[in-house]
Design a protein around this motif. Structure first.
Motif, PDB file in Angstrom:
ATOM      1  N   LEU A 182       0.839  -1.196   0.000  1.00 16.96           N
ATOM      2  CA  LEU A 182       0.000   0.000   0.000  1.00 16.96           C
ATOM      3  C   LEU A 182       0.871   1.242   0.000  1.00 16.96           C
ATOM      4  N   PHE A 183       0.689   2.101  -1.002  1.00 15.23           N
ATOM      5  CA  PHE A 183       1.274   3.439  -1.012  1.00 15.23           C
ATOM      6  C   PHE A 183       0.211   4.380  -0.448  1.00 15.23           C
ATOM      7  N   SER A 184       0.440   4.877   0.763  1.00 13.58           N
ATOM      8  CA  SER A 184      -0.609   5.620   1.477  1.00 13.58           C
ATOM      9  C   SER A 184      -0.582   7.111   1.230  1.00 13.58           C
ATOM     10  N   GLY A 185       0.488   7.634   0.570  1.00 15.23           N
ATOM     11  CA  GLY A 185       0.624   9.082   0.544  1.00 15.23           C
ATOM     12  C   GLY A 185       0.675   9.626   1.962  1.00 15.23           C
ATOM     13  N   ASP A 186       0.227  10.845   2.151  1.00 21.04           N
ATOM     14  CA  ASP A 186       0.351  11.491   3.456  1.00 21.04           C
ATOM     15  C   ASP A 186      -0.803  11.184   4.405  1.00 21.04           C
ATOM     16  N   LEU A 187      -1.572  10.140   4.112  1.00 20.02           N
ATOM     17  CA  LEU A 187      -2.456   9.619   5.150  1.00 20.02           C
ATOM     18  C   LEU A 187      -1.635   9.061   6.303  1.00 20.02           C
ATOM     19  N   VAL A 188      -0.375   8.724   6.018  1.00 26.37           N
ATOM     20  CA  VAL A 188       0.510   8.182   7.056  1.00 26.37           C
ATOM     21  C   VAL A 188       1.849   8.917   7.022  1.00 26.37           C
ATOM     22  N   PHE A 189       2.292   9.392   8.192  1.00 24.30           N
ATOM     23  CA  PHE A 189       3.639   9.919   8.422  1.00 24.30           C
ATOM     24  C   PHE A 189       4.301   8.982   9.428  1.00 24.30           C
ATOM     25  N   ALA A 190       5.362   8.307   9.053  1.00 28.34           N
ATOM     26  CA  ALA A 190       5.987   7.340   9.958  1.00 28.34           C
ATOM     27  C   ALA A 190       7.069   8.033  10.775  1.00 28.34           C
ATOM     28  N   GLY A 191       6.768   8.292  12.061  1.00 26.84           N
ATOM     29  CA  GLY A 191       7.746   8.879  12.955  1.00 26.84           C
ATOM     30  C   GLY A 191       7.866  10.382  12.878  1.00 26.84           C
ATOM     31  N   LEU A 192       6.944  11.045  12.186  1.00 30.12           N
ATOM     32  CA  LEU A 192       6.933  12.503  12.091  1.00 30.12           C
ATOM     33  C   LEU A 192       5.537  13.010  12.436  1.00 30.12           C
ATOM     34  N   THR A 193       5.446  14.299  12.762  1.00 30.78           N
ATOM     35  CA  THR A 193       4.154  14.876  13.105  1.00 30.78           C
ATOM     36  C   THR A 193       3.244  14.912  11.884  1.00 30.78           C
ATOM     37  N   PRO A 194       2.071  14.281  11.949  1.00 31.10           N
ATOM     38  CA  PRO A 194       1.136  14.323  10.816  1.00 31.10           C
ATOM     39  C   PRO A 194       0.581  15.724  10.592  1.00 31.10           C
ATOM     40  N   SER A 200      -9.138  17.066   7.173  1.00 35.61           N
ATOM     41  CA  SER A 200     -10.038  16.949   8.312  1.00 35.61           C
ATOM     42  C   SER A 200      -9.387  16.057   9.356  1.00 35.61           C
ATOM     43  N   VAL A 201      -9.310  16.542  10.586  1.00 35.96           N
ATOM     44  CA  VAL A 201      -8.751  15.719  11.657  1.00 35.96           C
ATOM     45  C   VAL A 201      -9.648  14.519  11.921  1.00 35.96           C
ATOM     46  N   THR A 202     -10.944  14.756  12.036  1.00 34.54           N
ATOM     47  CA  THR A 202     -11.855  13.640  12.301  1.00 34.54           C
ATOM     48  C   THR A 202     -11.924  12.689  11.115  1.00 34.54           C
ATOM     49  N   GLY A 203     -11.852  13.222   9.899  1.00 27.88           N
ATOM     50  CA  GLY A 203     -11.844  12.359   8.719  1.00 27.88           C
ATOM     51  C   GLY A 203     -10.586  11.521   8.651  1.00 27.88           C
ATOM     52  N   TYR A 242      -2.549  10.567  18.387  1.00 31.02           N
ATOM     53  CA  TYR A 242      -2.223  11.975  18.124  1.00 31.02           C
ATOM     54  C   TYR A 242      -3.472  12.760  17.738  1.00 31.02           C
ATOM     55  N   TYR A 243      -4.305  12.208  16.869  1.00 28.48           N
ATOM     56  CA  TYR A 243      -5.494  12.936  16.446  1.00 28.48           C
ATOM     57  C   TYR A 243      -6.488  13.087  17.592  1.00 28.48           C
TER      58      TYR A 243
END
Length: 318
Positions: A182-194, A200-203, A242-243
């Protein structure tokens, strides 16, 4: 206020990216240290062609990525490319793709890049101020609302929207169901602040159940190292915490009559203090405040407050 870690003594420059083979014919372009404007991308080879997943922010970084793809795939043509979202670190290098490459993106991603003024000159919000080099605006040829499947020889790639605003309003992932990559794009930041100030934070929080449902064996995040096995669920759960922390901080701040900046200054980052780009808490809180008040996000004000919280311009290695 707890700041993120200081910059490392040795800058990870444009030549520091590596093309890692996730599985045969599937590559992740990983650029350390993954902070502002320094993204991951990817390439999938199948049949007689290649699909590129995202480009990079600058001419130098994108050329290095594309040269590595050319070498690793034996010179197969890049016939297709997809942008996982509109942000320039994943899309400004589009113009360096071959003229014949067919580019895919969500309709909102296409419109966001079309209207993006930063490609024409970055404001002095970062230090150093990024120089994109010889890139020009290049928009997707084909838009994907919810789902589209590409076939490269026998290899299948699904381009999918999470069904809700998340990192942005126009996110796509690239899913290889046979290889379970899976290439998630920026839905996932591994070890960095999202970062979710343009989504949307809730989304984004709700999208993690969707991401987990793929049961991927390898996940290429938009920033940070490639994740495998149990590390995928661990990082998704870190994001969830975090969210939820952001939502609690925003609710507490509003109840006390604090601005987003004041709420960020009072917050204890706790377990998230060691993540790079900690100032994103301010941008993310601005998103929550705007959504609660039913108004458009004031992007200049949000960045101004992020710099005020940090006490200096934001840092980038780009």
């Amino acid at each position: 206020m707890i700041l993120g870690p200081q910059a490392t003594p040795t800058p990870p420059g444009p030549g520091s990216g590596t093309l890692d083979e996730v599985c045969p014919g599937v590559h992740a372009w990983v650029q350390p240290d993954g902070s502002w404007w320094v993204n991951n991308a990817g390439a999938v080879a199948g049949g007689d062609s290649v699909l590129v997943v995202d480009t990079c922010a600058t001419e130098a970084r994108t050329r290095r990525f594309l040269d590595a793809v050319h070498t690793s795939t034996g010179g197969l043509p890049v016939r297709f490319a997809v942008n996982t979202h509109q942000h320039g670190d994943h899309a400004y290098g589009n113009s360096l793709l071959p003229a014949s490459t067919v580019l895919f993106g969500h309709p909102n991603m296409r419109e966001g890049l079309r209207m993006d003024p930063v490609i024409e000159g970055c404001p002095p919000l970062w230090d150093p101020v990024p120089d994109w080099g010889g890139v020009t605006r290049r928009l997707p040829h084909v838009t994907v609302e919810s789902a589209l499947t590409l076939h490269l020889g026998d290899r299948r790639i699904d381009l999918l929207h999470p069904g809700t605003p998340a990192h942005t309003t126009g996110d796509l992932v690239a899913w290889l169901p046979e290889e379970r990559v899976l290439f998630s794009g920026d839905l996932v930041f591994a070890g960095l602040t999202p970062l979710v100030f343009m989504g949307s934070v809730t989304g984004a929080l709700s999208a993690f159940d969707w991401l987990a449902s793929f049961a991927a064996e390898a996940l290429v995040p938009g920033h940070g190292p490639v994740l495998r096995g149990p590390a995928i669920d661990e990082v998704l759960e870190q994001h969830r915490r975090y969210y939820r922390f952001l939502i609690h901080t925003a609710e507490d701040g509003r109840s006390r009559g604090w601005s987003a900046l004041e709420a960020a200054r009072q917050a204890d980052l706790g377990e998230f203090a060691g993540w790079a780009d900690a100032e994103r808490i301010v941008l993310n809180l601005h998103r929550l405040y705007a959504d609660h008040e039913g108004r458009e996000l004031d992007i200049p004000a949000a960045f101004g407050d992020a710099i005020a919280w940090l006490g200096r311009p934001m840092h980038t290695w780009v």
